[in-house]
Design a protein around this motif. Structure first.
Motif, PDB file in Angstrom:
ATOM      1  N   UNK A 176       0.820  -1.211   0.000  1.00 43.04           N
ATOM      2  CA  UNK A 176       0.000   0.000   0.000  1.00 43.04           C
ATOM      3  C   UNK A 176       0.855   1.263   0.000  1.00 43.04           C
ATOM      4  N   UNK A 177       2.083   1.155   0.491  1.00 45.46           N
ATOM      5  CA  UNK A 177       2.978   2.310   0.506  1.00 45.46           C
ATOM      6  C   UNK A 177       3.345   2.732  -0.916  1.00 45.46           C
ATOM      7  N   UNK A 178       3.377   1.766  -1.832  1.00 41.48           N
ATOM      8  CA  UNK A 178       3.711   2.052  -3.229  1.00 41.48           C
ATOM      9  C   UNK A 178       2.467   2.321  -4.057  1.00 41.48           C
ATOM     10  N   UNK A 179       1.420   1.532  -3.813  1.00 40.23           N
ATOM     11  CA  UNK A 179       0.221   1.613  -4.651  1.00 40.23           C
ATOM     12  C   UNK A 179      -0.621   2.852  -4.374  1.00 40.23           C
ATOM     13  N   UNK A 180      -0.540   3.387  -3.151  1.00 36.39           N
ATOM     14  CA  UNK A 180      -1.187   4.653  -2.839  1.00 36.39           C
ATOM     15  C   UNK A 180      -2.701   4.598  -2.726  1.00 36.39           C
ATOM     16  N   UNK A 181      -3.292   5.787  -2.629  1.00 31.98           N
ATOM     17  CA  UNK A 181      -4.739   5.933  -2.443  1.00 31.98           C
ATOM     18  C   UNK A 181      -5.434   5.939  -3.806  1.00 31.98           C
ATOM     19  N   UNK A 182      -5.505   4.767  -4.424  1.00 33.80           N
ATOM     20  CA  UNK A 182      -6.105   4.604  -5.751  1.00 33.80           C
ATOM     21  C   UNK A 182      -7.116   3.465  -5.699  1.00 33.80           C
ATOM     22  N   UNK A 183      -8.277   3.666  -6.302  1.00 31.32           N
ATOM     23  CA  UNK A 183      -9.273   2.600  -6.392  1.00 31.32           C
ATOM     24  C   UNK A 183      -9.020   1.786  -7.659  1.00 31.32           C
ATOM     25  N   UNK A 184      -8.224   0.728  -7.522  1.00 35.08           N
ATOM     26  CA  UNK A 184      -7.930  -0.144  -8.658  1.00 35.08           C
ATOM     27  C   UNK A 184      -9.163  -1.013  -8.928  1.00 35.08           C
ATOM     28  N   UNK A 185      -9.615  -0.993 -10.181  1.00 37.35           N
ATOM     29  CA  UNK A 185     -10.796  -1.773 -10.557  1.00 37.35           C
ATOM     30  C   UNK A 185     -10.395  -2.822 -11.584  1.00 37.35           C
TER      31      UNK A 185
END
Length: 271
Positions: A176-185
């Protein structure tokens, strides 16, 4: 008109209704101005007309309040009417804006003349795509916040009887530190990466949709189709280190795979 004809029309209306979750309004305006020249200008003028009417009513109501000589009761009544009128006009303007973008998506789909992909065959290789399929949503930043709860850490991360589970959740927290605050769909085998600000629903509502059995439709732009070389760590350099790392984490978490398409969404909706 007979009963059968009315029923067919009602069924068609119900079938065509879209429940929009997301519209990238800036992208819609840009594309529509190129595909349907002049439509955006026309709608903009209509919105400006509503704005002008708001200002005119505001001046008239203010003037009416100032020249009142009957007493404060009339003046207060005028202010109240002004407030009500302004609220109604703002609501009308908001409705016009919403209807415009709903209609704009319809125009784009018609003008692009795309064939709907359901994931049962090979997806279109064109830049634009219209696809409907099963979906899943994951926001790894929210997941990290959840894993940070002391009670959850104690029950899962310190579970000595199930080290595999503990290790997996620890990896999710690190990712989560790399992927960040994103809603991956994930739609079928493809990945949609939307902008958080363009969702029409709240984060809480979006969370509820994760349990939906409905199929999600995307109108979007295919940015790339992933291949093995996109996950190859041997290609790492200062320019692509984050991108390659992100793709490998997403692949490890079964969010993407070889031949997945990365889609920039124009609109997302249920139908």
């Amino acid at each position: 008109m007979g009963k059968n004809s009315r029923k067919k029309q009602e069924m068609k209306v119900k079938k065509d209704i879209k429940e929009f979750l997301y519209i990238d309004t800036e992208l819609v305006d840009s594309l529509l101005s190129q595909i349907k020249d002049g439509l955006v200008k026309t709608i903009t003028k209509a919105e400006q007309s509503v704005t002008g009417l708001n200002r005119q009513n505001s001046v008239e109501n203010t003037t009416s309040g100032k020249i009142s000589v009957i007493g404060s009761g009339v003046s207060n009544s005028t202010k109240l009417n002004h407030t009500n009128n302004k609220s109604e006009q703002n609501l009308a303007s908001l409705s016009l804006n919403t209807v415009y973008y709903d209609y704009a998506v319809e125009i784009l789909e018609n003008e692009l003349n795309l064939s709907l992909s359901t994931g049962k065959g090979s997806a279109s290789e064109e830049n634009f795509i219209l696809s409907r399929n099963e979906f899943s949503i994951c926001n790894f930043s929210e997941l990290n916040n959840l894993l940070s709860l002391p009670a959850l850490k104690k029950s899962i991360l310190d579970d000595v009887n199930n080290p595999a589970t503990s290790e997996s959740f620890q990896m999710l927290g690190d990712a989560s530190q790399i992927l960040g605050d994103v809603n991956y769909i994930r739609l079928g085998k493809n990945l949609i990466i939307p902008k958080n600000d363009d969702f029409r629903v709240s984060e809480t509502q979006l969370e509820l949709f994760k349990n939906s059995n409905r199929y999600l439709t995307v109108l979007g732009i295919v940015e790339s189709t992933l291949s093995k070389k996109d996950f190859d760590l041997q290609t790492l350099n200062i320019n692509n280190v984050k991108g390659v790392a992100t793709l490998n984490i997403l692949k490890e978490l079964n969010v993407v795979e070889d031949n997945s398409k990365l889609i920039l969404p124009i609109a997302l909706y249920f139908k």
